[in-house]
Write a protein that holds these residues in place. Structure first.
Motif, PDB file in Angstrom:
ATOM      1  N   GLU A  45      -9.307   4.788   0.936  1.00 48.37           N
ATOM      2  CA  GLU A  45      -9.215   3.855  -0.179  1.00 48.37           C
ATOM      3  C   GLU A  45      -8.100   4.221  -1.166  1.00 48.37           C
ATOM      4  O   GLU A  45      -7.277   3.384  -1.518  1.00 48.37           O
ATOM      5  CB  GLU A  45     -10.554   3.783  -0.920  1.00 48.37           C
ATOM      6  CG  GLU A  45     -11.577   2.879  -0.271  1.00 48.37           C
ATOM      7  CD  GLU A  45     -11.273   1.407  -0.499  1.00 48.37           C
ATOM      8  OE1 GLU A  45     -10.452   1.076  -1.381  1.00 48.37           O
ATOM      9  OE2 GLU A  45     -11.838   0.570   0.221  1.00 48.37           O
ATOM     10  N   ASP A  46      -8.073   5.467  -1.649  1.00 44.95           N
ATOM     11  CA  ASP A  46      -7.077   5.853  -2.653  1.00 44.95           C
ATOM     12  C   ASP A  46      -5.656   5.707  -2.107  1.00 44.95           C
ATOM     13  O   ASP A  46      -4.762   5.154  -2.757  1.00 44.95           O
ATOM     14  CB  ASP A  46      -7.306   7.294  -3.111  1.00 44.95           C
ATOM     15  CG  ASP A  46      -8.584   7.427  -3.930  1.00 44.95           C
ATOM     16  OD1 ASP A  46      -9.080   6.381  -4.414  1.00 44.95           O
ATOM     17  OD2 ASP A  46      -9.079   8.553  -4.075  1.00 44.95           O
ATOM     18  N   TRP A  47      -5.470   6.197  -0.894  1.00 44.11           N
ATOM     19  CA  TRP A  47      -4.141   6.099  -0.294  1.00 44.11           C
ATOM     20  C   TRP A  47      -3.727   4.649  -0.106  1.00 44.11           C
ATOM     21  O   TRP A  47      -2.601   4.251  -0.426  1.00 44.11           O
ATOM     22  CB  TRP A  47      -4.149   6.827   1.051  1.00 44.11           C
ATOM     23  CG  TRP A  47      -2.920   6.523   1.877  1.00 44.11           C
ATOM     24  CD1 TRP A  47      -1.711   7.095   1.771  1.00 44.11           C
ATOM     25  CD2 TRP A  47      -2.812   5.520   2.905  1.00 44.11           C
ATOM     26  NE1 TRP A  47      -0.825   6.542   2.665  1.00 44.11           N
ATOM     27  CE2 TRP A  47      -1.486   5.564   3.393  1.00 44.11           C
ATOM     28  CE3 TRP A  47      -3.714   4.616   3.474  1.00 44.11           C
ATOM     29  CZ2 TRP A  47      -1.032   4.722   4.396  1.00 44.11           C
ATOM     30  CZ3 TRP A  47      -3.246   3.775   4.478  1.00 44.11           C
ATOM     31  CH2 TRP A  47      -1.927   3.831   4.936  1.00 44.11           C
ATOM     32  N   ALA A  48      -4.647   3.837   0.426  1.00 44.52           N
ATOM     33  CA  ALA A  48      -4.333   2.438   0.706  1.00 44.52           C
ATOM     34  C   ALA A  48      -4.046   1.661  -0.584  1.00 44.52           C
ATOM     35  O   ALA A  48      -3.126   0.831  -0.632  1.00 44.52           O
ATOM     36  CB  ALA A  48      -5.493   1.789   1.464  1.00 44.52           C
ATOM     37  N   THR A  49      -4.811   1.932  -1.648  1.00 40.42           N
ATOM     38  CA  THR A  49      -4.599   1.243  -2.923  1.00 40.42           C
ATOM     39  C   THR A  49      -3.231   1.576  -3.504  1.00 40.42           C
ATOM     40  O   THR A  49      -2.504   0.702  -3.991  1.00 40.42           O
ATOM     41  CB  THR A  49      -5.701   1.623  -3.917  1.00 40.42           C
ATOM     42  OG1 THR A  49      -6.975   1.256  -3.365  1.00 40.42           O
ATOM     43  CG2 THR A  49      -5.503   0.898  -5.244  1.00 40.42           C
ATOM     44  N   GLN A  50      -2.845   2.863  -3.454  1.00 38.77           N
ATOM     45  CA  GLN A  50      -1.541   3.264  -3.971  1.00 38.77           C
ATOM     46  C   GLN A  50      -0.411   2.633  -3.175  1.00 38.77           C
ATOM     47  O   GLN A  50       0.578   2.147  -3.736  1.00 38.77           O
ATOM     48  CB  GLN A  50      -1.416   4.785  -3.953  1.00 38.77           C
ATOM     49  CG  GLN A  50      -2.338   5.491  -4.933  1.00 38.77           C
ATOM     50  CD  GLN A  50      -2.179   7.002  -4.885  1.00 38.77           C
ATOM     51  OE1 GLN A  50      -1.231   7.521  -4.293  1.00 38.77           O
ATOM     52  NE2 GLN A  50      -3.130   7.707  -5.488  1.00 38.77           N
ATOM     53  N   LEU A  51      -0.543   2.636  -1.827  1.00 39.83           N
ATOM     54  CA  LEU A  51       0.511   2.073  -0.989  1.00 39.83           C
ATOM     55  C   LEU A  51       0.651   0.572  -1.212  1.00 39.83           C
ATOM     56  O   LEU A  51       1.759   0.052  -1.358  1.00 39.83           O
ATOM     57  CB  LEU A  51       0.224   2.360   0.488  1.00 39.83           C
ATOM     58  CG  LEU A  51       1.238   1.759   1.480  1.00 39.83           C
ATOM     59  CD1 LEU A  51       2.635   2.330   1.233  1.00 39.83           C
ATOM     60  CD2 LEU A  51       0.799   2.009   2.916  1.00 39.83           C
ATOM     61  N   ALA A  52      -0.485  -0.146  -1.246  1.00 37.27           N
ATOM     62  CA  ALA A  52      -0.440  -1.596  -1.423  1.00 37.27           C
ATOM     63  C   ALA A  52       0.124  -1.970  -2.790  1.00 37.27           C
ATOM     64  O   ALA A  52       0.852  -2.962  -2.925  1.00 37.27           O
ATOM     65  CB  ALA A  52      -1.833  -2.183  -1.246  1.00 37.27           C
TER      66      ALA A  52
END
Length: 339
Positions: free
Chosen positions: A265-272
């Motif tokens: 979640e954290d990684w995906a939110t930052q990337l998006a």
């Protein structure tokens, strides 16, 4: 090459006895009685030197009615006299003249009463060359005194100087007073306008005219700065909201497809948030990691959980998105497992 204009101007009456000293042309600014644009003779000595040097035999002719300057077929080269020298005296150029017998006779008989200088000037009115003069009967330079004799070389009287600057004959006192009164009133009005406009230094008239002719901004093309800044802020906020909505939609889609699990979640939110295209590219090729359906479990059932086990991270997310309390979710989970 600078364009030069020849001007023929008549002066005032000759004295009863012809003099060998005549007043030829004013120095400084002067006007003619026929209302031509004003002229200026700011460097008389340079003009004198150039005129005598360029003249044939270093003398300038005085003819009859400017006939020597007339068109071909109408010219008459007879000289009434010759200007042999010029000097600056009392605000004008005085000329030394040698009269011919014919010229002296014309003056003695009063056949001619005026002398008229012939000069060339630039378009801005600056006199650059004196070509000669002529005996005429039509005056156009009322500011010149009667041609001087040896005993009458005093400078012009103040009233004559004022009349010359105004382009009015010195004996027309009423006209001189009216013109000076009008100029004084105009000067007073200009001073009032200058003070009201808070104009200081330089050419006040030019500054005021520049303000009057300056175009006002077109209200259809310009908006107040405060409104523009507010609009910029609103636009930035709207763009941020739209961007956030797109990020949230992409993350939700990845969750629904089982490709985004809590540990990402954290990684995906930052990337998006930083590069939505990059995240969507990852989501397109990422494997399905979570699917509660039978097909993905290959016929195997997930291990049973009791109410005491509570909810795991994924179940809490599901319960939250469904708007179901954890207790209700536990009861439903238990009921489904019993089936």
């Amino acid at each position: 090459m600078t364009q030069l204009v020849r001007n023929i101007c008549a002066a005032v009456a000759l004295p009863a006895a012809p003099s060998d000293r005549i007043e030829l042309i004013p120095v400084g600014a002067f006007k003619t009685a026929d209302r031509r644009p004003a002229f200026r003779l700011d460097d008389p000595q340079v003009v004198i030197d150039a005129s005598l040097q360029l003249a044939a035999g270093n003398v300038l002719p005085i003819d009859f009615d400017h006939r020597s300057f007339a068109a071909a077929g109408q010219s008459d080269s007879r000289a009434a006299g010759w200007i042999t020298g010029m000097v600056v005296e009392g605000g004008r150029i005085m000329a030394s003249v040698e009269w011919t017998p014919e010229g002296r006779k014309a003056l003695d008989e009063r056949a001619y009463r005026f002398v008229s200088p012939v000069f060339k000037n630039r378009p801005d009115g600056q006199v650059v060359l004196i070509e000669g003069a002529g005996l005429v009967n039509t005056p156009a330079l009322p500011q010149l005194r009667q041609l001087a004799s040896r005993e009458d070389l005093n400078p012009m009287e103040p009233i004559e100087q004022i009349a010359g600057l105004l382009g009015i004959a010195a004996d027309r006192t009423d006209d001189i007073v009216a013109r000076v009164t009008a100029l004084t009133a105009a000067e007073t009005q200009l001073a009032s306008i200058t003070a009201a406009a808070q104009v200081t230094g330089g050419d006040a008239v030019t500054q005021i005219c520049a303000r009057l002719t300056a175009k006002a901004p077109d209200p259809a093309q310009f908006v107040p700065m405060a409104s523009f800044s507010a609009l910029q802020t609103q636009l930035a906020a709207l763009q941020a909201d739209i961007g956030k909505d797109k990020v949230d939609a992409a993350l939700e889609k990845a969750r629904d497809e089982g490709k985004l699990t809590p540990d990402l979640e954290d990684w995906a939110t930052q990337l998006a948030s930083k590069d939505l295209s990059a995240f969507e590219g990852w989501a397109a090729v990422a494997p399905v990691r979570v699917n509660l359906g039978e097909r993905q479990l290959a016929g195997r059932k997930p291990p049973l959980k009791t109410a005491s086990d509570g909810l795991d991270v994924l179940e809490r997310q599901v319960a939250s998105r469904m708007g179901v309390s954890e207790d209700a979710f536990l009861k439903q989970r238990s009921a489904m497992q019993e089936v």
